[in-house]
Structure formats: structure tokens, C-alpha cells
Write a protein that holds these residues in place. Structure first.
Motif, PDB file in Angstrom:
ATOM      1  N   GLY A  71       0.770  -1.235   0.000  1.00 64.37           N
ATOM      2  CA  GLY A  71       0.000   0.000   0.000  1.00 64.37           C
ATOM      3  C   GLY A  71       0.803   1.288   0.000  1.00 64.37           C
TER       4      GLY A  71
ATOM      5  N   SER B 214       4.339  -8.935   9.017  1.00 61.47           N
ATOM      6  CA  SER B 214       4.380 -10.375   8.723  1.00 61.47           C
ATOM      7  C   SER B 214       4.727 -10.704   7.266  1.00 61.47           C
ATOM      8  N   SER B 215       4.706  -9.720   6.364  1.00 58.99           N
ATOM      9  CA  SER B 215       4.928  -9.994   4.936  1.00 58.99           C
ATOM     10  C   SER B 215       6.412 -10.114   4.611  1.00 58.99           C
TER      11      SER B 215
ATOM     12  N   ALA C   8       3.808  -1.555  17.237  1.00 58.94           N
ATOM     13  CA  ALA C   8       2.988  -1.364  18.439  1.00 58.94           C
ATOM     14  C   ALA C   8       3.744  -1.751  19.714  1.00 58.94           C
TER      15      ALA C   8
ATOM     16  N   TYR D 229     -10.575   3.749  14.964  1.00 63.33           N
ATOM     17  CA  TYR D 229      -9.620   4.241  13.958  1.00 63.33           C
ATOM     18  C   TYR D 229      -9.567   5.776  13.961  1.00 63.33           C
TER      19      TYR D 229
ATOM     20  N   PRO E  16      -4.492  11.393   4.502  1.00 57.43           N
ATOM     21  CA  PRO E  16      -4.999  10.909   3.211  1.00 57.43           C
ATOM     22  C   PRO E  16      -6.515  10.748   3.276  1.00 57.43           C
ATOM     23  N   GLY E  17      -7.146  10.906   2.113  1.00 58.28           N
ATOM     24  CA  GLY E  17      -8.588  10.654   2.027  1.00 58.28           C
ATOM     25  C   GLY E  17      -8.806   9.204   1.678  1.00 58.28           C
ATOM     26  N   PHE E  18      -9.424   8.955   0.532  1.00 55.06           N
ATOM     27  CA  PHE E  18      -9.699   7.591   0.103  1.00 55.06           C
ATOM     28  C   PHE E  18      -8.605   7.159  -0.867  1.00 55.06           C
ATOM     29  N   ILE E  19      -7.663   6.357  -0.373  1.00 53.07           N
ATOM     30  CA  ILE E  19      -6.542   5.906  -1.189  1.00 53.07           C
ATOM     31  C   ILE E  19      -6.755   4.427  -1.488  1.00 53.07           C
TER      32      ILE E  19
ATOM     33  N   THR F   9      -5.984   0.959  -1.802  1.00 51.01           N
ATOM     34  CA  THR F   9      -4.965  -0.030  -1.425  1.00 51.01           C
ATOM     35  C   THR F   9      -5.691  -1.287  -0.926  1.00 51.01           C
TER      36      THR F   9
HETATM   37  P1  NAP Z   1      -2.230  -1.536   4.086  1.00 51.00           P
HETATM   38  O1  NAP Z   1      -2.251  -1.695   2.600  1.00 51.00           O
HETATM   39  O2  NAP Z   1      -3.136  -2.388   4.914  1.00 51.00           O
HETATM   40  O3  NAP Z   1      -0.712  -1.717   4.606  1.00 51.00           O
HETATM   41  C1  NAP Z   1      -0.412  -1.607   5.959  1.00 51.00           C
HETATM   42  C2  NAP Z   1       1.070  -1.776   6.185  1.00 51.00           C
HETATM   43  O4  NAP Z   1       1.346  -1.605   7.584  1.00 51.00           O
HETATM   44  C3  NAP Z   1       1.601  -3.148   5.806  1.00 51.00           C
HETATM   45  O5  NAP Z   1       2.901  -3.004   5.294  1.00 51.00           O
HETATM   46  C4  NAP Z   1       1.636  -3.889   7.146  1.00 51.00           C
HETATM   47  O6  NAP Z   1       2.618  -4.933   7.222  1.00 51.00           O
HETATM   48  C5  NAP Z   1       2.017  -2.760   8.072  1.00 51.00           C
HETATM   49  N1  NAP Z   1       1.671  -2.944   9.478  1.00 51.00           N
HETATM   50  C6  NAP Z   1       0.437  -3.129  10.023  1.00 51.00           C
HETATM   51  N2  NAP Z   1       0.525  -3.226  11.366  1.00 51.00           N
HETATM   52  C7  NAP Z   1       1.845  -3.110  11.676  1.00 51.00           C
HETATM   53  C8  NAP Z   1       2.581  -3.130  12.887  1.00 51.00           C
HETATM   54  N3  NAP Z   1       1.993  -3.290  14.078  1.00 51.00           N
HETATM   55  N4  NAP Z   1       3.941  -2.989  12.830  1.00 51.00           N
HETATM   56  C9  NAP Z   1       4.566  -2.810  11.638  1.00 51.00           C
HETATM   57  N5  NAP Z   1       3.918  -2.779  10.460  1.00 51.00           N
HETATM   58  C10 NAP Z   1       2.573  -2.930  10.470  1.00 51.00           C
HETATM   59  O7  NAP Z   1      -2.568  -0.029   4.512  1.00 51.00           O
HETATM   60  P2  NAP Z   1      -2.520   1.352   3.661  1.00 51.00           P
HETATM   61  O8  NAP Z   1      -3.861   1.564   3.044  1.00 51.00           O
HETATM   62  O9  NAP Z   1      -1.313   1.379   2.812  1.00 51.00           O
HETATM   63  O10 NAP Z   1      -2.385   2.425   4.853  1.00 51.00           O
HETATM   64  C11 NAP Z   1      -1.131   2.925   5.292  1.00 51.00           C
HETATM   65  C12 NAP Z   1      -1.370   4.033   6.327  1.00 51.00           C
HETATM   66  O11 NAP Z   1      -2.158   5.061   5.726  1.00 51.00           O
HETATM   67  C13 NAP Z   1      -2.152   3.540   7.553  1.00 51.00           C
HETATM   68  O12 NAP Z   1      -1.676   4.223   8.698  1.00 51.00           O
HETATM   69  C14 NAP Z   1      -3.569   3.970   7.240  1.00 51.00           C
HETATM   70  O13 NAP Z   1      -4.328   4.151   8.408  1.00 51.00           O
HETATM   71  C15 NAP Z   1      -3.314   5.294   6.524  1.00 51.00           C
HETATM   72  N6  NAP Z   1      -4.430   5.703   5.662  1.00 51.00           N
HETATM   73  C16 NAP Z   1      -4.869   4.926   4.623  1.00 51.00           C
HETATM   74  C17 NAP Z   1      -5.932   5.369   3.841  1.00 51.00           C
HETATM   75  C18 NAP Z   1      -6.451   4.579   2.677  1.00 51.00           C
HETATM   76  O14 NAP Z   1      -7.459   4.996   2.101  1.00 51.00           O
HETATM   77  N7  NAP Z   1      -5.831   3.492   2.282  1.00 51.00           N
HETATM   78  C19 NAP Z   1      -6.543   6.593   4.134  1.00 51.00           C
HETATM   79  C20 NAP Z   1      -6.081   7.356   5.194  1.00 51.00           C
HETATM   80  C21 NAP Z   1      -5.011   6.905   5.949  1.00 51.00           C
HETATM   81  P3  NAP Z   1       2.262  -6.477   6.796  1.00 51.00           P
HETATM   82  O15 NAP Z   1       2.196  -6.497   5.278  1.00 51.00           O
HETATM   83  O16 NAP Z   1       3.402  -7.281   7.295  1.00 51.00           O
HETATM   84  O17 NAP Z   1       0.951  -6.794   7.424  1.00 51.00           O
END
Ligand code: NAP
Length: 248
Positions: free
Chosen positions: A17, A39-40, A66, A156, A186-189, A191
Motif C-alpha cells: 500500500g 508479517s509480509s 505497536a 480508527y 490521506p482521504g480515500f486511497i 490499497t
Molecule cells: P495496508 O495496505 O493495509 O498496509 C499496511 C502496512 O502496515 C503493511 O505493510 C503492514 O505490514 C504494516 N503494518 C500493520 N501493522 C503493523 C505493525 N503493528 N507494525 C509494523 N507494520 C505494520 O494499509 P494502507 O492503506 O497502505 O495504509 C497505510 C497508512 O495510511 C495507515 O496508517 C492507514 O491508516 C493510513 N491511511 C490509509 C488510507 C487509505 O485509504 N488506504 C486513508 C487514510 C489513511 P504487513 O504487510 O506485514 O501486514
């Protein structure tokens, strides 16, 4: 001249993502990149190779953001491998969505620990090396949901709002040492995190955004490059919305 030439960055949650997009864009701009995943393992190894192809130093670490002690150990390992840390991107995050009525204590705790406590853990750990070198940029991934709230995401939204308060406080505490602290909302991204949503809900989101599309990890990565680079040298304590105008 590349925007992040020679800088050393630590990015949490880069196996997929937004974090993945940030890691690639950072390497493209000349940054040496340390990154984490939970875990990936295979995806982490793949990313290491992808980043090294840009001619920069890159290394992945399996580390739970965490976990307070693990964050300390991670930062020590990165400093041993890379020398220091100039940029910290607190990107790792999870969702456990449900209405408050059905939300368990575990769903609350998991989200607060992975999204908010992680930011405290990593920021505290990088504070020392950044103070020593009298510079640093800390970038925290919040969300528009942390600004406006969202039904079904009270855990969240609370974690993402908490990140904003933390970001601004750290900016006030560390500004005099040339350490900057900013957040991105970020808004709606689109992933894996959002792929779990119903197709109709996704269409509704896209339609309600002034720019009429979901964002990409690259859209967020570009704002992150700006905050990591010296182009933003006079910007601290701010939240930049990368949301296609959603919050306007
Ligand atoms: P994602 O695709 O679910 O990816 C999450 C990433 O975080 C993965 O690499 C995962 O690792 C890792 N991760 C999760 N828990 C962890 C932990 N405890 N320690 C270390 N790594 C951890 O999420 P994303 O959509 O890219 O989002 C990234 C960030 O942007 C997040 O903080 C999310 O809240 C924020 N965000 C996203 C959006 C959206 O629309 N997508 C919007 C606003 C904000 P593993 O692969 O090993 O699980």
C-alpha cells in the motif's frame, strides 16, 4: 539533484500500500531506506531488491511498531546499519471497523496500539539520534477520518485524531532543535486496506470526491517526499490533506 539525495529514512509498514509507494518514491529521489513490516516477509525481501535497484542502500526489518521495546531495538539496529536516521515516516496502521455498539475492547486496543502507540514508540526512539544531529523530519500518517470522524470507525478515527495532537505537540517540543513534525491526512486511497470495502461503497466515495477519483499511494508519497525534503524546511506542526478535495 534528487530531493532526498543521501538522506536516511525509516518507514514503518512498507510491505504494501501507501508505505510501499513511499519507499519506492523515496529511493527514486536518492534516499537510503530502512523499512518495516509485520508479517509480509517475502514482500519485504522483494521490496529490498526493488529499492536497491535505484542504487541506494535499503533494508527491511520485521518489527511490530505497536511494541515499545521492539521499536527501540529497531531504531538501534537501523542506526548500526545506516549510521543515523534523518526522516521517520510513521505509516503502519490497521483497521478493525465496526459500530461502537459491537466494538470489543480488543478491537479498540489493537487499533490504538498499532496506529497511535506505534507513533509514540518510534518517535521516542528516533528522538535521541535526531537531537544529536540537530535535524530531522517526522511524518505521521493520520487520515481525514481523524479530522471529521466516520461511523463504524470510532477506534480508527480516535487513533488518527490522536496522531494529530501528538504531531503538533512534538513540533512545539522539538522545533528549537530543528526537528520538524508534520502529519498527512490521506482521504480515500485505493490499497488493500480499502479493497475490502463493498464495490458500491467505493463508487459512492469516488463520486463524492471533487477530483472524482480515489487517490493512489503515489499521491500520498509525493506529499511525503515534500515533508521529508529540505523544500519544507520552514513547515512544522501542520496537517496536509491529500484527499482530492474531499474535506473542502
Ligand atoms: P495496508 O495496505 O493495509 O498496509 C499496511 C502496512 O502496515 C503493511 O505493510 C503492514 O505490514 C504494516 N503494518 C500493520 N501493522 C503493523 C505493525 N503493528 N507494525 C509494523 N507494520 C505494520 O494499509 P494502507 O492503506 O497502505 O495504509 C497505510 C497508512 O495510511 C495507515 O496508517 C492507514 O491508516 C493510513 N491511511 C490509509 C488510507 C487509505 O485509504 N488506504 C486513508 C487514510 C489513511 P504487513 O504487510 O506485514 O501486514
Amino acid at each position: 539533484m534528487k530531493l532526498l539525495e543521501g538522506k536516511i529514512a525509516l518507514i514503518t509498514g512498507a510491505s504494501r500500500g501507501i508505505g510501499h509507494g513511499i519507499a519506492v518514491k523515496f529511493a527514486e529521489q536518492g534516499a537510503n531506506v530502512a523499512f518495516t513490516y509485520l508479517s509480509s516477509v517475502e514482500k519485504g525481501q522483494e521490496l529490498e531488491r526493488e529499492l536497491q535497484a535505484f542504487g541506494v542502500k535499503a533494508k527491511g526489518y520485521k518489527s511490530d511498531a505497536a511494541d515499545f521495546k521492539a521499536a527501540e531495538e529497531l531504531v538501534n539496529a537501523v542506526i548500526a546499519d545506516f549510521g543515523t536516521i534523518d526522516v521517520l515516516v510513521n505509516n503502519a496502521g490497521i483497521t478493525r471497523d465496526t459500530l461502537l455498539m459491537r466494538m470489543s475492547e480488543q478491537q479498540w486496543d489493537e487499533v490504538i496500539n498499532a496506529n497511535l502507540k506505534s507513533v509514540f514508540n518510534l518517535t521516542k526512539a528516533v528522538q535521541k539520534p535526531m537531537l544529536k544531529q540537530r535535524k530531522g523530519s517526522i511524518i505521521n500518517m493520520s487520515s481525514v477520518v481523524g479530522i471529521k470522524g466516520n461511523a463504524g470507525q470510532s477506534n480508527y478515527a480516535a487513533s488518527k485524531a490522536g496522531i494529530i495532537g501528538f504531531t503538533k505537540s512534538v513540533a512545539l517540543e522539538l522545533g528549537s532543535r530543528n526537528i520538524r513534525s508534520n502529519a498527512i491526512a490521506p482521504g480515500f486511497i485505493e490499497t488493500e486496506m480499502t479493497a475490502a470495502l463493498d464495490a458500491k461503497v467505493v463508487e459512492g466515495w469516488r463520486d463524492s470526491i471533487p477530483l472524482k477519483r480515489g487517490g493512489t499511494p503515489d499521491d500520498v508519497a509525493n506529499a511525503t517526499i515534500f515533508l521529508a525534503s529540505d523544500m519544507s524546511a520552514y513547515i512544522t506542526g501542520q496537517v496536509i490533506n491529500v484527499c482530492g478535495g474531499m474535506l473542502t
